[in-house]
Design a protein around this motif. Structure first.
Motif, PDB file in Angstrom:
ATOM      1  N   UNK A   9       0.842  -1.202   0.000  1.00 41.67           N
ATOM      2  CA  UNK A   9       0.000   0.000   0.000  1.00 41.67           C
ATOM      3  C   UNK A   9       0.874   1.247   0.000  1.00 41.67           C
ATOM      4  N   UNK A  10       1.914   1.252   0.845  1.00 44.53           N
ATOM      5  CA  UNK A  10       2.834   2.394   0.868  1.00 44.53           C
ATOM      6  C   UNK A  10       3.499   2.565  -0.490  1.00 44.53           C
ATOM      7  N   UNK A  32      -9.172  -6.462   0.104  1.00 42.85           N
ATOM      8  CA  UNK A  32      -9.467  -6.378   1.528  1.00 42.85           C
ATOM      9  C   UNK A  32     -10.487  -5.254   1.740  1.00 42.85           C
ATOM     10  N   UNK A  33     -11.002  -5.142   2.948  1.00 41.40           N
ATOM     11  CA  UNK A  33     -12.028  -4.139   3.221  1.00 41.40           C
ATOM     12  C   UNK A  33     -11.415  -2.747   3.342  1.00 41.40           C
ATOM     13  N   UNK A  34     -12.275  -1.730   3.215  1.00 44.57           N
ATOM     14  CA  UNK A  34     -11.811  -0.353   3.401  1.00 44.57           C
ATOM     15  C   UNK A  34     -11.360  -0.127   4.839  1.00 44.57           C
ATOM     16  N   UNK A  35     -11.984  -0.838   5.778  1.00 46.33           N
ATOM     17  CA  UNK A  35     -11.547  -0.739   7.177  1.00 46.33           C
ATOM     18  C   UNK A  35     -10.113  -1.244   7.332  1.00 46.33           C
ATOM     19  N   UNK A  36      -9.803  -2.341   6.638  1.00 47.71           N
ATOM     20  CA  UNK A  36      -8.429  -2.871   6.691  1.00 47.71           C
ATOM     21  C   UNK A  36      -7.442  -1.880   6.075  1.00 47.71           C
ATOM     22  N   UNK A  37      -7.845  -1.234   4.981  1.00 44.38           N
ATOM     23  CA  UNK A  37      -6.994  -0.208   4.370  1.00 44.38           C
ATOM     24  C   UNK A  37      -6.746   0.917   5.370  1.00 44.38           C
ATOM     25  N   UNK A  38      -7.801   1.363   6.035  1.00 43.23           N
ATOM     26  CA  UNK A  38      -7.678   2.445   7.015  1.00 43.23           C
ATOM     27  C   UNK A  38      -6.724   2.053   8.138  1.00 43.23           C
ATOM     28  N   UNK A  39      -6.798   0.800   8.584  1.00 45.10           N
ATOM     29  CA  UNK A  39      -5.903   0.341   9.657  1.00 45.10           C
ATOM     30  C   UNK A  39      -4.445   0.351   9.205  1.00 45.10           C
ATOM     31  N   UNK A  40      -4.194  -0.054   7.967  1.00 47.07           N
ATOM     32  CA  UNK A  40      -2.825  -0.001   7.448  1.00 47.07           C
ATOM     33  C   UNK A  40      -2.331   1.445   7.373  1.00 47.07           C
ATOM     34  N   UNK A  41      -3.199   2.361   6.959  1.00 50.11           N
ATOM     35  CA  UNK A  41      -2.808   3.774   6.895  1.00 50.11           C
ATOM     36  C   UNK A  41      -2.523   4.319   8.289  1.00 50.11           C
ATOM     37  N   UNK A  42      -3.290   3.868   9.275  1.00 47.65           N
ATOM     38  CA  UNK A  42      -3.027   4.280  10.654  1.00 47.65           C
ATOM     39  C   UNK A  42      -1.661   3.798  11.112  1.00 47.65           C
ATOM     40  N   UNK A  43      -1.323   2.562  10.772  1.00 50.44           N
ATOM     41  CA  UNK A  43      -0.003   2.025  11.114  1.00 50.44           C
ATOM     42  C   UNK A  43       1.103   2.849  10.456  1.00 50.44           C
ATOM     43  N   UNK A  44       0.910   3.188   9.189  1.00 48.43           N
ATOM     44  CA  UNK A  44       1.902   4.011   8.488  1.00 48.43           C
ATOM     45  C   UNK A  44       2.030   5.382   9.133  1.00 48.43           C
ATOM     46  N   UNK A  45       0.923   5.945   9.587  1.00 48.60           N
ATOM     47  CA  UNK A  45       0.980   7.238  10.267  1.00 48.60           C
ATOM     48  C   UNK A  45       1.735   7.119  11.583  1.00 48.60           C
ATOM     49  N   UNK A  46       1.581   5.997  12.273  1.00 49.61           N
ATOM     50  CA  UNK A  46       2.345   5.762  13.506  1.00 49.61           C
ATOM     51  C   UNK A  46       3.850   5.701  13.219  1.00 49.61           C
ATOM     52  N   UNK A  51      -0.976  11.471   5.838  1.00 50.70           N
ATOM     53  CA  UNK A  51      -1.893  11.450   4.707  1.00 50.70           C
ATOM     54  C   UNK A  51      -2.931  12.550   4.887  1.00 50.70           C
ATOM     55  N   UNK A  52      -3.303  13.176   3.795  1.00 52.99           N
ATOM     56  CA  UNK A  52      -4.373  14.164   3.795  1.00 52.99           C
ATOM     57  C   UNK A  52      -5.567  13.549   3.068  1.00 52.99           C
ATOM     58  N   UNK A  53      -6.762  13.742   3.624  1.00 51.11           N
ATOM     59  CA  UNK A  53      -7.975  13.240   2.976  1.00 51.11           C
ATOM     60  C   UNK A  53      -8.506  14.309   2.020  1.00 51.11           C
ATOM     61  N   UNK A  54      -8.553  13.975   0.751  1.00 50.34           N
ATOM     62  CA  UNK A  54      -9.059  14.880  -0.280  1.00 50.34           C
ATOM     63  C   UNK A  54     -10.499  14.471  -0.613  1.00 50.34           C
ATOM     64  N   UNK A  55     -11.440  15.384  -0.426  1.00 51.85           N
ATOM     65  CA  UNK A  55     -12.860  15.068  -0.596  1.00 51.85           C
ATOM     66  C   UNK A  55     -13.132  14.493  -1.992  1.00 51.85           C
ATOM     67  N   UNK A  56     -13.817  13.366  -2.017  1.00 50.81           N
ATOM     68  CA  UNK A  56     -14.236  12.659  -3.232  1.00 50.81           C
ATOM     69  C   UNK A  56     -13.063  12.126  -4.068  1.00 50.81           C
ATOM     70  N   UNK A  57     -11.842  12.242  -3.538  1.00 55.06           N
ATOM     71  CA  UNK A  57     -10.685  11.741  -4.292  1.00 55.06           C
ATOM     72  C   UNK A  57      -9.896  10.679  -3.536  1.00 55.06           C
ATOM     73  N   UNK A  58      -9.861  10.785  -2.222  1.00 55.59           N
ATOM     74  CA  UNK A  58      -9.162   9.766  -1.454  1.00 55.59           C
ATOM     75  C   UNK A  58      -8.051  10.327  -0.603  1.00 55.59           C
ATOM     76  N   UNK A  59      -7.010   9.506  -0.425  1.00 53.71           N
ATOM     77  CA  UNK A  59      -5.902   9.853   0.456  1.00 53.71           C
ATOM     78  C   UNK A  59      -4.700  10.319  -0.351  1.00 53.71           C
ATOM     79  N   UNK A  60      -4.040  11.360   0.164  1.00 58.58           N
ATOM     80  CA  UNK A  60      -2.821  11.885  -0.474  1.00 58.58           C
ATOM     81  C   UNK A  60      -1.669  11.773   0.519  1.00 58.58           C
ATOM     82  N   UNK A  61      -0.594  11.114   0.117  1.00 52.22           N
ATOM     83  CA  UNK A  61       0.603  11.022   0.960  1.00 52.22           C
ATOM     84  C   UNK A  61       1.298  12.383   0.965  1.00 52.22           C
ATOM     85  N   UNK A  62       1.431  12.988   2.153  1.00 58.29           N
ATOM     86  CA  UNK A  62       1.979  14.346   2.241  1.00 58.29           C
ATOM     87  C   UNK A  62       3.346  14.415   2.898  1.00 58.29           C
ATOM     88  N   UNK A  63       3.681  13.434   3.742  1.00 60.38           N
ATOM     89  CA  UNK A  63       4.983  13.434   4.406  1.00 60.38           C
ATOM     90  C   UNK A  63       5.556  12.028   4.403  1.00 60.38           C
TER      91      UNK A  63
END
Length: 330
Positions: A9-10, A32-46, A51-63
């Motif tokens: 995913x990264x 996998x589910x969107x919940x599983x994707x969200x959990x992986x993104x949380x781990x990456x944030x840790x 990540x920035x959430x862009x309305x109607x577009x999704x997630x943008x890696x910012x740092x």
């Protein structure tokens, strides 16, 4: 590539050219589910990614933090074999020790063990190696070449040529030199050590473990006081912070290139490159071996990678293993 789902995913974000990716698209891609994707993104944030959430577009890696995790290395990788399996650790006792375990368990050619820090890094002759967390490159590459045991020491010289080429290709302001047999210096200060260990049987080599430690982003205060006048980092010399993951991938590219060249045509072209980058040849040295101390002029290396020293009476001595001290001109 042998990546976890989180790293895959990264990797998608690292290769997204600064474009957002929708959570549903990722969920569909990875099954996998969107919940599983969200959990992986949380781990990456840790781990320091943001990540920035862009309305109607999704997630943008910012740092992207300065890490040497598999996804970061893979995003720069240009090899056919080396680095296609990466074992990554936040902290480990020694990448070299863990690589020995992997070989016993059948690790494939090109497997890389890399860590953010080592608690018991290994240098030559069982000396400790200072491994500052998140500042350097601490890795071991497992290779399985079809060579005989007496050829193993040449791979230290091959690795030195690869590291010098990688540094010079990425940072032209730095002028590294090789000190026989396994150090790389900048203006006389050590920035890199290489340790090659062999696992062999009577009829050939099972595996070579090429351990490479590079001081990358340390500042002077990161070194113990007793090392501050004899050690340096690439960042100190370049006066900027360097991309460690890119340097690892570039080192692997050159290492694979020169290993293949060696296996195809022998040591001679490597010898030429090594002598070109040498900071030992043409210098007066003191070589301390287990049996004697040899002082004289380093005049070259043999086709086996053995150092030749011309002593004061004109005799040429061959040094197979020694601590080398380059004598400074009076």
């Amino acid at each position: 590539m042998n990546l976890t789902t989180k790293d895959e995913i990264l990797s998608r974000f690292l290769n997204a050219n600064n474009e957002p990716i929708s959570g549903q698209q990722l969920a569909d891609e990875f099954g996998i589910s969107r919940t599983a994707i969200w959990k992986h993104l949380q781990t990456l944030q840790d781990e320091g990614y943001t990540f920035e959430t862009i309305k109607k577009k999704g997630y943008l890696l910012t740092t992207t933090p300065d890490r040497v995790d598999p996804a970061r290395i893979t995003s720069y990788l240009e090899t056919a074999r080396l680095g296609h399996t990466i074992r990554y650790f936040e902290e480990i006792t020694s990448t070299q020790t863990f690589a020995h375990e992997l070989v016993r368990n059948g690790a494939i050619d090109g497997t890389v063990v890399v860590a953010e820090s080592q608690s018991a890094g290994k240098g030559r002759m069982a000396r400790p190696w200072e491994s500052t967390k998140g500042k350097g490159i601490w890795m071991t590459i497992i290779i399985r070449p079809n060579v005989l045991p007496h050829q193993a020491p040449q791979f230290t010289l091959i690795a030195a040529v690869a590291v010098v080429n990688a540094i010079k290709s990425l940072h032209k302001s730095i002028n590294p030199e090789i000190k026989w047999p396994n150090d790389i210096l900048i203006d006389g200060k050590k920035c890199t050590g290489i340790l090659t260990e062999m696992i062999a049987e009577m009829d050939g080599v099972q595996a070579l473990l090429i351990g490479i430690g590079i001081n990358v982003n340390q500042q002077k205060e990161d070194f113990p006081e007793e090392l501050q006048n004899i050690a340096t980092s690439l960042s100190i010399e370049a006066n900027e912070k360097l991309n460690r993951a890119k340097l690892i991938a570039t080192t692997l590219k050159y290492l694979e290139k020169y290993i293949d060249l060696y296996l195809q045509v022998g040591f001679e072209p490597i010898k030429t490159l090594w002598e070109e980058f040498s900071g030992t040849i043409g210098k007066r040295i003191k070589a301390t071996t287990l049996r004697e101390v040899v002082e004289g002029m380093a005049i070259g290396i043999t086709s086996d990678g053995v150092l030749e020293v011309k002593v004061d009476d004109g005799e040429i001595k061959r040094i197979y293993s020694a601590d080398i001290e380059i004598e400074k001109p009076i």
